[in-house]
Design a protein around this motif. Structure first.
Motif, PDB file in Angstrom:
ATOM      1  N   MET A 109       0.823  -1.202   0.000  1.00 52.74           N
ATOM      2  CA  MET A 109       0.000   0.000   0.000  1.00 52.74           C
ATOM      3  C   MET A 109       0.859   1.254   0.000  1.00 52.74           C
ATOM      4  SD  MET A 109      -3.044  -1.163  -0.259  1.00 52.74           S
ATOM      5  CE  MET A 109      -3.960   0.340  -0.032  1.00 52.74           C
ATOM      6  N   PHE A 110       2.013   1.199   0.665  1.00 51.39           N
ATOM      7  CA  PHE A 110       2.908   2.354   0.657  1.00 51.39           C
ATOM      8  C   PHE A 110       3.404   2.649  -0.758  1.00 51.39           C
ATOM      9  CE2 PHE A 110       4.121   1.189   5.260  1.00 51.39           C
ATOM     10  CZ  PHE A 110       3.073   1.957   5.751  1.00 51.39           C
ATOM     11  N   LYS A 111       3.661   1.607  -1.551  1.00 50.15           N
ATOM     12  CA  LYS A 111       4.102   1.809  -2.924  1.00 50.15           C
ATOM     13  C   LYS A 111       3.030   2.531  -3.737  1.00 50.15           C
ATOM     14  CE  LYS A 111       7.152  -2.252  -3.155  1.00 50.15           C
ATOM     15  NZ  LYS A 111       7.387  -3.554  -3.834  1.00 50.15           N
ATOM     16  N   ALA A 112       1.761   2.235  -3.426  1.00 49.91           N
ATOM     17  CA  ALA A 112       0.667   2.868  -4.159  1.00 49.91           C
ATOM     18  C   ALA A 112       0.649   4.378  -3.941  1.00 49.91           C
ATOM     19  CB  ALA A 112      -0.665   2.254  -3.740  1.00 49.91           C
ATOM     20  N   ILE A 113       0.974   4.799  -2.726  1.00 51.87           N
ATOM     21  CA  ILE A 113       0.949   6.228  -2.393  1.00 51.87           C
ATOM     22  C   ILE A 113       1.848   7.016  -3.342  1.00 51.87           C
ATOM     23  CG2 ILE A 113       1.473   7.944  -0.616  1.00 51.87           C
ATOM     24  CD1 ILE A 113      -0.940   6.260   0.081  1.00 51.87           C
ATOM     25  N   GLU A 114       2.985   6.428  -3.678  1.00 51.06           N
ATOM     26  CA  GLU A 114       3.953   7.122  -4.530  1.00 51.06           C
ATOM     27  C   GLU A 114       3.448   7.301  -5.959  1.00 51.06           C
ATOM     28  OE1 GLU A 114       7.381   4.677  -4.280  1.00 51.06           O
ATOM     29  OE2 GLU A 114       7.598   4.883  -2.104  1.00 51.06           O
ATOM     30  N   LEU A 115       2.432   6.516  -6.359  1.00 46.28           N
ATOM     31  CA  LEU A 115       1.963   6.540  -7.742  1.00 46.28           C
ATOM     32  C   LEU A 115       0.678   7.346  -7.919  1.00 46.28           C
ATOM     33  CD1 LEU A 115       2.541   2.761  -8.613  1.00 46.28           C
ATOM     34  CD2 LEU A 115       3.993   4.707  -9.212  1.00 46.28           C
ATOM     35  N   LEU A 116       0.167   7.924  -6.857  1.00 41.18           N
ATOM     36  CA  LEU A 116      -1.090   8.659  -6.947  1.00 41.18           C
ATOM     37  C   LEU A 116      -0.890   9.995  -7.655  1.00 41.18           C
ATOM     38  CD1 LEU A 116      -2.566   8.022  -3.382  1.00 41.18           C
ATOM     39  CD2 LEU A 116      -3.111   6.835  -5.524  1.00 41.18           C
ATOM     40  N   PRO A 117      -1.928  10.482  -8.348  1.00 41.77           N
ATOM     41  CA  PRO A 117      -1.816  11.796  -8.996  1.00 41.77           C
ATOM     42  C   PRO A 117      -1.617  12.891  -7.956  1.00 41.77           C
ATOM     43  CG  PRO A 117      -4.086  11.036  -8.984  1.00 41.77           C
ATOM     44  CD  PRO A 117      -3.255   9.880  -8.514  1.00 41.77           C
ATOM     45  N   LYS A 118      -0.941  13.927  -8.334  1.00 43.98           N
ATOM     46  CA  LYS A 118      -0.568  14.983  -7.394  1.00 43.98           C
ATOM     47  C   LYS A 118      -1.534  16.168  -7.463  1.00 43.98           C
ATOM     48  CE  LYS A 118       3.093  12.571  -6.421  1.00 43.98           C
ATOM     49  NZ  LYS A 118       3.134  11.763  -5.191  1.00 43.98           N
ATOM     50  N   GLY A 119      -2.416  16.255  -6.475  1.00 40.20           N
ATOM     51  CA  GLY A 119      -3.165  17.472  -6.244  1.00 40.20           C
ATOM     52  C   GLY A 119      -4.232  17.846  -7.232  1.00 40.20           C
ATOM     53  N   ASN A 120      -4.706  16.946  -8.073  1.00 41.60           N
ATOM     54  CA  ASN A 120      -5.702  17.364  -9.059  1.00 41.60           C
ATOM     55  C   ASN A 120      -6.836  16.360  -9.213  1.00 41.60           C
ATOM     56  OD1 ASN A 120      -4.263  15.331 -10.253  1.00 41.60           O
ATOM     57  ND2 ASN A 120      -3.994  16.349 -12.218  1.00 41.60           N
ATOM     58  N   GLN A 121      -7.105  15.573  -8.178  1.00 37.84           N
ATOM     59  CA  GLN A 121      -8.040  14.483  -8.392  1.00 37.84           C
ATOM     60  C   GLN A 121      -8.663  14.000  -7.081  1.00 37.84           C
ATOM     61  OE1 GLN A 121      -7.855  13.332 -11.844  1.00 37.84           O
ATOM     62  NE2 GLN A 121      -9.894  12.631 -11.323  1.00 37.84           N
ATOM     63  N   PRO A 122     -10.004  13.880  -7.007  1.00 42.95           N
ATOM     64  CA  PRO A 122     -10.591  13.137  -5.891  1.00 42.95           C
ATOM     65  C   PRO A 122     -10.325  11.641  -6.088  1.00 42.95           C
ATOM     66  CG  PRO A 122     -12.305  13.876  -7.395  1.00 42.95           C
ATOM     67  CD  PRO A 122     -11.024  14.472  -7.884  1.00 42.95           C
ATOM     68  N   LEU A 123     -10.054  10.930  -5.013  1.00 45.64           N
ATOM     69  CA  LEU A 123      -9.627   9.532  -5.087  1.00 45.64           C
ATOM     70  C   LEU A 123     -10.564   8.622  -4.304  1.00 45.64           C
ATOM     71  CD1 LEU A 123      -5.815  10.068  -4.417  1.00 45.64           C
ATOM     72  CD2 LEU A 123      -6.898   9.715  -6.637  1.00 45.64           C
ATOM     73  N   VAL A 124     -10.436   7.338  -4.593  1.00 45.16           N
ATOM     74  CA  VAL A 124     -11.146   6.284  -3.861  1.00 45.16           C
ATOM     75  C   VAL A 124     -10.115   5.330  -3.281  1.00 45.16           C
ATOM     76  CG1 VAL A 124     -12.834   4.409  -3.991  1.00 45.16           C
ATOM     77  CG2 VAL A 124     -13.080   6.401  -5.496  1.00 45.16           C
ATOM     78  N   LEU A 125     -10.295   4.928  -2.028  1.00 41.60           N
ATOM     79  CA  LEU A 125      -9.575   3.787  -1.483  1.00 41.60           C
ATOM     80  C   LEU A 125     -10.600   2.689  -1.247  1.00 41.60           C
ATOM     81  CD1 LEU A 125      -7.282   2.156  -0.290  1.00 41.60           C
ATOM     82  CD2 LEU A 125      -7.539   3.421   1.864  1.00 41.60           C
ATOM     83  N   LEU A 126     -10.576   1.679  -2.108  1.00 42.90           N
ATOM     84  CA  LEU A 126     -11.467   0.524  -1.983  1.00 42.90           C
ATOM     85  C   LEU A 126     -10.675  -0.585  -1.318  1.00 42.90           C
ATOM     86  CD1 LEU A 126     -14.096  -1.023  -2.566  1.00 42.90           C
ATOM     87  CD2 LEU A 126     -13.162  -1.552  -4.842  1.00 42.90           C
TER      88      LEU A 126
END
Length: 238
Positions: free
Chosen positions: A1-18
């Motif tokens: 899950m920590f690896k996923a954090i590094e790949l998230l878009p930066k500051g321009n998107q509402p996200l879902v954690l399923l």
């Protein structure tokens, strides 16, 4: 899950954690987990710490919450919300600490069975007990089970639910808590897989981050991060 954090878009998107629920009491000798099985104390701690870590170490703010109505999922959501709240509260002393104000947890039947993929539990249930979870999901993915939705329809129903509950602001997060069979089936359909293996099975408190590019669900492109890999597809092509 920590690896996923590094790949998230930066500051321009509402996200879902399923995510799958946190650590529960052991299943029976046949491996079947009753809906009555609660979280363990370790499971509660893990959910709290994960919610707290996300709030303290990322720009993400949990702004809305969906859950399967099964208690261990609701409790996972509750503990994550408590952890997220604890990360932003800095009371001067215990007497000045206010009551924690938590988001409402919207319990939804599309995050549990029957509901997500099962239409007729009387037809599907006996086969689940006969086959076990992994074989059952593989038979479902190849359209070999009665009492079930078409896999694509089930996946689209869940994704539309997530899309419809997206937070309105960038960096805000929709938390959605469900079960292993549902996540396993959904991720397989999204990836275009007709079979999965034991190694593909979601662990407790493991999940995927998702976001949607597009103004409408039908025209959107779904991005998702699962086990450190970024995938995407168009909803209309699923």
């Amino acid at each position: 899950m920590f690896k996923a954090i590094e790949l998230l878009p930066k500051g321009n998107q509402p996200l879902v954690l399923l995510t799958r629920h946190s650590i529960r009491e052991p299943a029976d000798s046949n491996g079947f987990a009753s809906y009555q099985l609660p979280l363990t104390s370790l499971g509660r701690d893990l959910a709290f710490e994960w919610g707290q870590w996300l709030s303290a170490n990322t720009d993400l703010q949990i702004a809305s919450c969906l859950s399967s109505p099964i208690p261990r999922c609701v409790d996972t959501a509750s503990e994550m919300l408590k952890g997220a709240q604890a990360a932003i509260e800095i009371p001067l002393n215990p007497q000045q600490q206010s009551e924690t104000s938590l988001l409402n947890i919207n319990q939804h039947n599309l995050l549990v069975e029957p509901g997500s993929f099962v239409v007729d539990i009387a037809q599907a249930g006996p086969r689940f007990k006969q086959y076990g979870a992994l074989k059952f999901i593989n038979c479902f993915l190849s359209n070999q089970l009665p009492g079930m939705k078409i896999p694509v329809q089930g996946a689209q129903d869940i994704l539309r639910l997530l899309f419809d509950h997206l937070p309105k602001q960038d960096n805000h997060l929709l938390l959605a808590v469900s079960h292993d069979t549902i996540l396993a089936a959904l991720f397989a359909v999204m990836a275009g897989q007709t079979t999965i293996e034991r190694k593909d099975w979601p662990d407790m408190m493991e999940g995927a981050f998702l976001w949607f590019d597009g103004d409408s669900f039908e025209s959107s492109r779904v991005n998702w991060i699962w086990r450190g890999q970024h995938y995407q597809f168009k909803v209309q092509n699923i």
